[in-house]
Design a protein around this motif. Structure first.
Motif, PDB file in Angstrom:
ATOM      1  N   THR A 287       0.639  -1.385  -0.180  1.00 37.07           N
ATOM      2  CA  THR A 287      -0.399   0.221  -0.269  1.00 37.07           C
ATOM      3  C   THR A 287       0.726   1.204   0.089  1.00 37.07           C
ATOM      4  O   THR A 287       0.842   2.278  -0.921  1.00 37.07           O
ATOM      5  CB  THR A 287      -0.919  -0.257   1.515  1.00 37.07           C
ATOM      6  OG1 THR A 287      -0.118  -0.857   2.176  1.00 37.07           O
ATOM      7  CG2 THR A 287      -2.433  -0.378   1.277  1.00 37.07           C
ATOM      8  N   SER A 304      -8.358  -0.306  -9.202  1.00 40.28           N
ATOM      9  CA  SER A 304      -8.008  -1.631  -9.028  1.00 40.28           C
ATOM     10  C   SER A 304      -8.982  -2.356  -7.841  1.00 40.28           C
ATOM     11  O   SER A 304     -10.549  -1.974  -8.349  1.00 40.28           O
ATOM     12  CB  SER A 304      -6.939  -0.622  -7.759  1.00 40.28           C
ATOM     13  OG  SER A 304      -6.202  -1.718  -7.524  1.00 40.28           O
ATOM     14  N   TYR A 309      -8.909  -0.863  -2.457  1.00 43.32           N
ATOM     15  CA  TYR A 309      -9.378   0.097  -1.968  1.00 43.32           C
ATOM     16  C   TYR A 309      -9.478   0.068  -0.419  1.00 43.32           C
ATOM     17  O   TYR A 309      -9.355   0.701   0.271  1.00 43.32           O
ATOM     18  CB  TYR A 309     -10.444   0.790  -2.456  1.00 43.32           C
ATOM     19  CG  TYR A 309     -10.566   1.084  -4.380  1.00 43.32           C
ATOM     20  CD1 TYR A 309      -9.952   2.277  -3.881  1.00 43.32           C
ATOM     21  CD2 TYR A 309     -10.364   0.466  -4.408  1.00 43.32           C
ATOM     22  CE1 TYR A 309      -9.649   2.978  -5.061  1.00 43.32           C
ATOM     23  CE2 TYR A 309     -10.631   1.250  -5.873  1.00 43.32           C
ATOM     24  CZ  TYR A 309     -10.361   2.248  -6.525  1.00 43.32           C
ATOM     25  OH  TYR A 309      -9.435   2.769  -8.073  1.00 43.32           O
ATOM     26  N   ARG A 310     -10.337  -1.487   0.224  1.00 46.09           N
ATOM     27  CA  ARG A 310     -10.491  -2.004   1.391  1.00 46.09           C
ATOM     28  C   ARG A 310      -8.802  -1.465   2.371  1.00 46.09           C
ATOM     29  O   ARG A 310      -9.252  -0.794   3.286  1.00 46.09           O
ATOM     30  CB  ARG A 310     -10.632  -2.933   1.849  1.00 46.09           C
ATOM     31  CG  ARG A 310     -11.878  -2.932   1.469  1.00 46.09           C
ATOM     32  CD  ARG A 310     -12.806  -4.716   2.127  1.00 46.09           C
ATOM     33  NE  ARG A 310     -13.898  -4.947   0.421  1.00 46.09           N
ATOM     34  CZ  ARG A 310     -13.988  -6.184  -0.384  1.00 46.09           C
ATOM     35  NH1 ARG A 310     -12.757  -6.575  -0.386  1.00 46.09           N
ATOM     36  NH2 ARG A 310     -14.601  -5.939  -1.482  1.00 46.09           N
ATOM     37  N   VAL A 313      -8.297   2.724   2.288  1.00 46.69           N
ATOM     38  CA  VAL A 313      -9.111   3.178   2.808  1.00 46.69           C
ATOM     39  C   VAL A 313      -8.249   2.962   5.206  1.00 46.69           C
ATOM     40  O   VAL A 313      -9.140   3.427   5.817  1.00 46.69           O
ATOM     41  CB  VAL A 313     -10.293   2.818   3.717  1.00 46.69           C
ATOM     42  CG1 VAL A 313     -10.521   3.604   2.143  1.00 46.69           C
ATOM     43  CG2 VAL A 313     -11.166   1.839   3.561  1.00 46.69           C
ATOM     44  N   CYS A 328     -11.684   7.416 -10.038  1.00 46.54           N
ATOM     45  CA  CYS A 328     -11.584   5.964  -9.635  1.00 46.54           C
ATOM     46  C   CYS A 328     -12.504   4.845  -9.760  1.00 46.54           C
ATOM     47  O   CYS A 328     -13.849   4.971 -10.044  1.00 46.54           O
ATOM     48  CB  CYS A 328     -11.272   6.774  -8.010  1.00 46.54           C
ATOM     49  SG  CYS A 328      -9.832   7.592  -8.021  1.00 46.54           S
ATOM     50  N   THR A 330     -13.655   0.708  -9.905  1.00 47.81           N
ATOM     51  CA  THR A 330     -13.666  -0.997  -9.188  1.00 47.81           C
ATOM     52  C   THR A 330     -13.847  -1.582  -9.934  1.00 47.81           C
ATOM     53  O   THR A 330     -15.168  -1.508 -10.426  1.00 47.81           O
ATOM     54  CB  THR A 330     -13.425  -1.058  -7.535  1.00 47.81           C
ATOM     55  OG1 THR A 330     -12.681  -1.925  -7.665  1.00 47.81           O
ATOM     56  CG2 THR A 330     -15.134  -0.480  -7.233  1.00 47.81           C
ATOM     57  N   TRP A 343     -13.304   6.535   0.979  1.00 42.40           N
ATOM     58  CA  TRP A 343     -12.583   6.351  -0.423  1.00 42.40           C
ATOM     59  C   TRP A 343     -13.154   7.886  -0.376  1.00 42.40           C
ATOM     60  O   TRP A 343     -12.042   9.175  -0.102  1.00 42.40           O
ATOM     61  CB  TRP A 343     -12.778   5.713  -1.293  1.00 42.40           C
ATOM     62  CG  TRP A 343     -12.156   5.968  -2.119  1.00 42.40           C
ATOM     63  CD1 TRP A 343     -11.880   6.812  -3.690  1.00 42.40           C
ATOM     64  CD2 TRP A 343     -10.641   6.627  -2.328  1.00 42.40           C
ATOM     65  NE1 TRP A 343     -11.171   7.310  -4.611  1.00 42.40           N
ATOM     66  CE2 TRP A 343      -9.804   6.686  -3.595  1.00 42.40           C
ATOM     67  CE3 TRP A 343      -9.495   5.110  -1.812  1.00 42.40           C
ATOM     68  CZ2 TRP A 343      -8.468   6.891  -3.847  1.00 42.40           C
ATOM     69  CZ3 TRP A 343      -7.912   5.146  -2.391  1.00 42.40           C
ATOM     70  CH2 TRP A 343      -7.643   6.173  -3.137  1.00 42.40           C
ATOM     71  N   THR A 347     -10.566  11.391  -0.079  1.00 41.96           N
ATOM     72  CA  THR A 347      -9.786  12.096  -0.762  1.00 41.96           C
ATOM     73  C   THR A 347     -10.312  12.925  -1.717  1.00 41.96           C
ATOM     74  O   THR A 347     -10.462  13.456  -2.811  1.00 41.96           O
ATOM     75  CB  THR A 347      -9.208  10.494  -1.766  1.00 41.96           C
ATOM     76  OG1 THR A 347     -10.669  10.087  -2.621  1.00 41.96           O
ATOM     77  CG2 THR A 347      -8.655   9.548  -1.889  1.00 41.96           C
ATOM     78  N   LEU A 351     -16.175   6.458  -6.050  1.00 40.45           N
ATOM     79  CA  LEU A 351     -15.497   5.606  -6.478  1.00 40.45           C
ATOM     80  C   LEU A 351     -16.532   4.216  -7.365  1.00 40.45           C
ATOM     81  O   LEU A 351     -17.658   4.738  -7.174  1.00 40.45           O
ATOM     82  CB  LEU A 351     -15.338   4.423  -5.516  1.00 40.45           C
ATOM     83  CG  LEU A 351     -14.328   3.322  -5.400  1.00 40.45           C
ATOM     84  CD1 LEU A 351     -13.145   3.494  -6.426  1.00 40.45           C
ATOM     85  CD2 LEU A 351     -13.982   3.076  -4.243  1.00 40.45           C
TER      86      LEU A 351
END
Ligand code: BCO
Length: 565
Positions: A287, A304, A309-310, A313, A328, A330, A343, A347, A351
């Motif tokens: 990460t 990704s 993402y898990r 965060v 972004c 997923t 997220w 940020t 997502l």
């Protein structure tokens, strides 16, 4: 409005170069498929022309880094001449001919892109595989496909050498490495002296382009074959509306080269739109390195797996200032609404989840401009007409759970896989009435948003990987401690779900230390089949639940794991 199938309106004037607008029109079913199509000739070489006339911004086609100071930046022009050299390596010293199958087992190195494009230029059918594949996996793939050639990197040599004598169809082993190896042709050496003159073959739109091995509940992985157009044209709208790509963008799609998500995000969608494909090759996902990369490079678009993402965060993301990140994405497994929310809070970015399969590509997505409903995987994407159906193939109304399916008309949608090679029964089993059935269960709400419920079969979706329980059970049974086992999904806060094995032990192992034996079995599976499939949880049981005919009831164990009984 959605098309109900392939209702083509216009045909393409012969000889005129195909444009992105044509590709999008084909996906909207407003234009017919051209007779011939080749992604290298009709897309990449067109961008190369646009570079010359400055109709494309100065943005590389491929930008590769490895965190150790090495960097590769290729324009479309360079990608063109280098892939022509690679094409000459494949056809001349390797002696490969159009239609031959080539197993490509390479990590995320620039040569993966070169070899893939070279296969397109020469009409070879490439079969990407992750470097996590073991000797047994590779043997199965080479034998089932009758591959003529394997292209591999150093780490794959021992596995290939241990099984190559059992692969009579394999004629050539091509090594991508600075070192040489007995019995292998050296790609870098041959590449150096190869000519950059090569005429791209005129492939038919429906001619095979690639084969992906995909896991099911039973048996070994199936060979899902895709055509030149299903991969090469089928992602034009996905690139525009889900990935929101333009030729000024730089997309970092994390997926390993072995999965179709790499082809979608790091090749076809991106290059159809003339965007730059960014690659950071990390031997092991980390990460901190990931976040540093986003702060160092002007990446605009990130794709990704939800697992990543898990993991991200968990960090204090407010500390990082991402250089240019604006979009972004997923996919590969369901995203939890909490992660989407975290997220966004950390940020300031949404997502956008997409949902798809190796066989049919992206089916549903949260597209740019559409309201996101947290927990939903968005609406159906063109050219698909996505429905929820019952076991008899009837469409279910909004709010009713059923199987996620794609409506078919008389013509098979061009962006579908063509078939499971040598497996007409399993190919036919994907069709129910007028629908292609995904094997996933879901619900559509009254606004047309789809909500994933789970697999209709026993396949496990962990960290974005699709894992067949049979493959893990087959690996476990090879160990002397295992009399029988049942492998199911089990919830996990980071990976969504993980592989759990219920194991009945043989008499000599009944008194073994359970922790030590668990580690031994995990290690054994990692050696027998690709390590991402290993059971992260193991439970030793006296017996397994079975039907009166003796079939293991995986559903009982799974329901227990998920607290449903
Ligand atoms: O977690 P562990 O350390 O216990 O085990 C890991 C590795 O350490 C281990 N391993 C790898 N190579 C090994 C090995 N062990 C022994 N010998 C070797 N040679 O095996 C485990 C592999 O697990 P992993 O791959 O999940 O590793 P990691 O580092 O936890 O990576 C996390 C992710 C999230 C980066 C990774 O899981 C990932 O890339 N997931 C996404 C997969 C994906 O792209 N799916 C898309 C499929 S295509 C699709 O969905 C169609 C959509 C249209």
């Amino acid at each position: 409005t959605k098309p109900s199938g392939q209702r083509f309106h216009k045909s393409h004037p012969p000889g005129a170069p195909l444009t992105l607008a044509d590709f999008e029109a084909i996906n909207r079913c407003e234009r017919s498929l051209p007779k011939n199509f080749n992604f290298a000739g009709d897309v990449l070489d067109q961008w190369s022309q646009k570079e010359k006339t400055r109709e494309r911004p100065a943005n590389p086609a491929l930008w590769w880094v490895n965190g150790k100071g090495d960097e590769v930046k290729w324009s479309f022009g360079e990608l063109g001449s280098l892939s022509r050299k690679a094409a000459n390596v494949l056809t001349k010293p390797c002696g490969l001919e159009r239609g031959d199958r080539v197993a490509v087992i390479l990590p995320r190195i620039p040569e993966w892109w070169l070899i893939s494009v070279a296969c397109m230029r020469t009409g070879l059918v490439f079969m990407p595989g992750t470097t996590q594949l073991t000797a047994k996996d590779i043997l199965y793939r080479l034998r089932a496909s009758k591959a003529k050639c394997i292209v591999a990197s150093d780490e794959v040599i021992p596995a290939v050498e241990s099984i190559v004598s059992e692969c009579p169809d394999l004629k050539t082993k091509l090594l991508v490495s600075p070192h040489s190896q007995n019995g292998w042709l050296s790609f870098p050496e041959l590449f150096q002296t190869a000519s950059a003159e090569h005429s791209c073959v005129e492939t038919g739109s429906q001619e095979p382009m690639a084969i992906y091995f995909t896991s099911g509940t039973t048996g070994s992985p199936k060979m899902a074959q895709h055509s030149q157009s299903s991969l090469g044209i089928g992602y034009a709208l996905c690139g525009r509306y889900w990935l929101d790509l333009k030729s000024t963008d730089i997309i970092w799609n994390m997926s390993d080269t072995g999965w179709i998500k790499a082809a979608i995000g790091s090749m076809f969608s991106s290059w159809l739109h003339g965007a730059c494909v960014f690659v950071h090759w990390m031997a092991q996902f980390d990460t901190d390195t990931f976040l540093d990369t986003l702060t160092t490079y002007p990446i605009t678009t990130l794709c990704s797996a939800p697992t990543v993402y898990r993991m991200l965060v968990q960090k204090d993301l407010k500390r990082y200032k991402f250089k240019k990140l604006r979009h972004c994405l997923t996919g590969g497994e369901p995203l939890n609404p909490e992660v989407l929310e975290q997220w966004k809070v950390q940020t300031g970015l949404e997502l956008y989840e997409g949902y798809g399969q190796t066989e049919v590509g992206i089916i549903c997505a949260n597209q740019k401009g559409q309201e996101i409903k947290p927990g939903s995987m968005g609406k159906g994407v063109l050219p698909y007409d996505v429905q929820i159906i019952d076991e008899n193939g009837n469409i279910l109304p909004p709010g009713k759970e059923g199987e996620i399916a794609l409506r078919l008309t008389s013509t098979r949608p061009f962006c579908f896989f063509s078939e499971y090679v040598d497996n007409p029964e399993k190919t036919a089993a994907t069709i129910r009435g007028n629908f292609y059935v995904t094997g996933d269960r879901g619900v559509m709400d009254s606004d047309g948003y789809f909500w994933f419920v789970g697999r209709a079969d026993d396949v496990i979706i962990s960290s974005g990987y699709r894992i067949g329980p049979f493959e893990v059970e087959s690996a476990l049974i090879e160990h002397p401690a295992v009399v029988e086992s049942a492998v199911v999904s089990s919830p996990d806060p980071v990976r969504g779900e993980v592989v759990k094995a219920f194991v009945v032990l043989s008499a000599p192992f009944k008194s073994s230390n359970p922790e030590k034996l668990t580690l031994e079995l995990q290690d054994h599976v990692k050696k027998s089949t690709a390590p991402y499939k290993y059971p992260r949880k193991v439970e030793f049981v006296k017996e397994l639940p079975k039907t009166i005919t003796g079939k293991i009831k995986r559903n009982v164990l799974r329901d227990h794991e998920w607290g449903r009984i």
